[in-house]
Design an enzyme around this catalytic site. Structure first.
Site, PDB file in Angstrom:
ATOM      1  N   LYS A  84      -3.192 -11.793  -7.591  1.00 15.67           N
ATOM      2  CA  LYS A  84      -4.906 -11.529  -7.682  1.00 15.67           C
ATOM      3  C   LYS A  84      -5.622 -10.277  -8.246  1.00 15.67           C
ATOM      4  O   LYS A  84      -5.372  -9.464  -8.687  1.00 15.67           O
ATOM      5  CB  LYS A  84      -4.562 -10.889  -6.024  1.00 15.67           C
ATOM      6  CG  LYS A  84      -4.552  -9.638  -5.534  1.00 15.67           C
ATOM      7  CD  LYS A  84      -4.908  -9.723  -4.100  1.00 15.67           C
ATOM      8  CE  LYS A  84      -4.883  -8.658  -3.339  1.00 15.67           C
ATOM      9  NZ  LYS A  84      -6.448  -8.778  -2.374  1.00 15.67           N
TER      10      LYS A  84
ATOM     11  N   LYS B 106      -9.076  -4.567  -6.118  1.00 12.17           N
ATOM     12  CA  LYS B 106      -9.559  -3.641  -6.521  1.00 12.17           C
ATOM     13  C   LYS B 106      -8.565  -2.050  -6.774  1.00 12.17           C
ATOM     14  O   LYS B 106      -9.297  -1.543  -8.423  1.00 12.17           O
ATOM     15  CB  LYS B 106     -11.158  -2.494  -6.167  1.00 12.17           C
ATOM     16  CG  LYS B 106     -11.547  -2.854  -5.795  1.00 12.17           C
ATOM     17  CD  LYS B 106     -12.629  -3.210  -4.184  1.00 12.17           C
ATOM     18  CE  LYS B 106     -12.092  -3.799  -2.973  1.00 12.17           C
ATOM     19  NZ  LYS B 106     -13.349  -3.789  -1.969  1.00 12.17           N
TER      20      LYS B 106
ATOM     21  N   LYS C 207       0.838  -0.904   0.101  1.00  7.36           N
ATOM     22  CA  LYS C 207      -0.125  -0.121   0.011  1.00  7.36           C
ATOM     23  C   LYS C 207       0.696   1.256   0.049  1.00  7.36           C
ATOM     24  O   LYS C 207       0.563   2.129  -0.733  1.00  7.36           O
ATOM     25  CB  LYS C 207      -0.787  -0.108   1.523  1.00  7.36           C
ATOM     26  CG  LYS C 207      -1.721  -0.394   1.108  1.00  7.36           C
ATOM     27  CD  LYS C 207      -3.740  -0.469   0.551  1.00  7.36           C
ATOM     28  CE  LYS C 207      -4.291  -1.406  -0.361  1.00  7.36           C
ATOM     29  NZ  LYS C 207      -4.931  -2.533  -0.038  1.00  7.36           N
TER      30      LYS C 207
END
Ligand code: ADP
Length: 328
Positions: A194, A197, A111
């Protein structure tokens, strides 16, 4: 009866990664365990500091949970921010966990790479908030996807450390749990790791049949098998993962044999996957529309869920305060 707690952030509609990785287990577990499921709206501020309409986004997930088959009379559903007790436990856990431990968590590093201008403390302490979410109910099992394994390790660390510091056996060490199988990673259809979003490679539960088919037919492949019984390259393994989770074992075997004897046509494989995914998603989509229109019902379910969650959390927090030495 063992307790089960898990949640998802309302940062977008649910996708097949969420469904097969988590929500399908939620539904399967509700008959056998004492379940509580939540919508992690505080957690969404770690990546979306100024949400457009956070209450509507939470309702969206709630409608999707219900459409997937969660029955709130068996498994209450609540919104994270309705249970303020979580914040107190989050604070205690933050006192016991070290900076270095949080910095090593892969999802934090990922992140931080994705949003270099907003590496906020909430992102760093994501696992301790997640630990508070689960441990405030002293839950034993947490149905989450494979991507959450490290956060689960931090959760167990929070529990262990609290127990060690205060010399108690109070918190259980919750286990990552996937109903029926081992933890699952639903791949992207663009050849990347994967489905997620932030990677923009999702098939959503709200996608219509045509959109699903289009997305599957566009999935990345290679030029095809050349040697009999050769190992599958990642992009092909990804397609077979979809076959495994969405189709019957017979269908899987049929295409696997075709791969092994080099007769597999990717077009046929994709058509089969698209067909089977549509079969799963179409009825869920219809129910999402139904539930989304009934905001009164959604609000009632969230209100009742919050009551159950608050009662459970406040009991835990009373004990925690006493253990640390605060007034109950
Ligand atoms: P959050 O940011 O709240 O974790 P995600 O959408 O990343 O939201 O994940 C919510 C849940 O869905 C988690 O339990 C996660 O493990 C699961 N999940 C998300 N994507 C996948 C995936 N591709 N494969 C398996 N599980 C997934």
């Amino acid at each position: 009866m063992e307790k089960v707690v898990s949640g998802i952030r309302p940062t977008g509609n649910l996708h097949l990664g969420n469904y097969f990785g988590a929500v399908k287990s939620f539904v399967a577990m509700q008959d056998q365990y004492q379940c509580l499921f939540f919508i992690a709206d505080w957690h969404s501020l770690t990546t979306h500091p100024k949400p457009e309409n956070i209450q509507a986004s939470a309702r969206t997930i709630l409608a999707e949970y219900l459409a997937c088959g969660i029955d709130p009379t068996k498994a209450p559903i609540y919104i994270q921010s309705d249970v303020k007790e979580t914040l107190e436990l989050y604070l205690y856990f933050n006192m016991n966990i070290y900076l270095g431990e949080l910095e090593r968590v892969t999802t934090f590093k990922e992140k931080a790479r994705q949003q270099p201008d907003n590496v906020n403390a909430g992102l760093l302490t994501y696992p301790t908030l997640m630990a508070a979410d689960v441990l405030q109910h002293r839950a034993h099992k947490v149905p989450v996807g494979k991507d959450q394994e490290q956060n689960m390790e931090m959760m167990r660390k929070c529990a262990r450390r609290f127990n060690n510091i205060y010399g108690v056996e109070f918190f259980p060490e919750p286990q990552n749990f996937y109903f029926g199988e081992k933890a699952l990673k639903v791949p992207g259809l663009d050849g990347s790791g994967k489905m997620g979003k932030s990677t923009g490679n999702c098939i959503y539960l709200r996608d219509d049949d045509k959109t699903i088919t289009k997305k599957v037919m566009k999935a990345v492949t290679d030029s095809g098998p050349t040697e009999p019984n050769s190992p599958k390259p990642e992009v092909i393994e990804n397609l077979f993962t979809f076959l495994r989770i969405a189709s019957t074992p017979d269908t899987y075997q049929y295409f696997d044999e075709q791969w092994n004897n080099c007769t597999l046509r990717y077009g046929d494989l994709k058509k089969q996957i698209a067909h089977d995914l549509v079969e799963i998603v179409a009825p869920i989509r219809a129910k999402i529309e139904e539930y989304s229109a009934n905001t009164e019902l959604l609000d009632k379910i969230a209100r009742e869920g919050a009551e159950v969650a608050r009662a459970s959390a406040s009991e835990t927090l009373k004990a925690v305060r006493e253990i640390i030495g605060f007034r109950k």
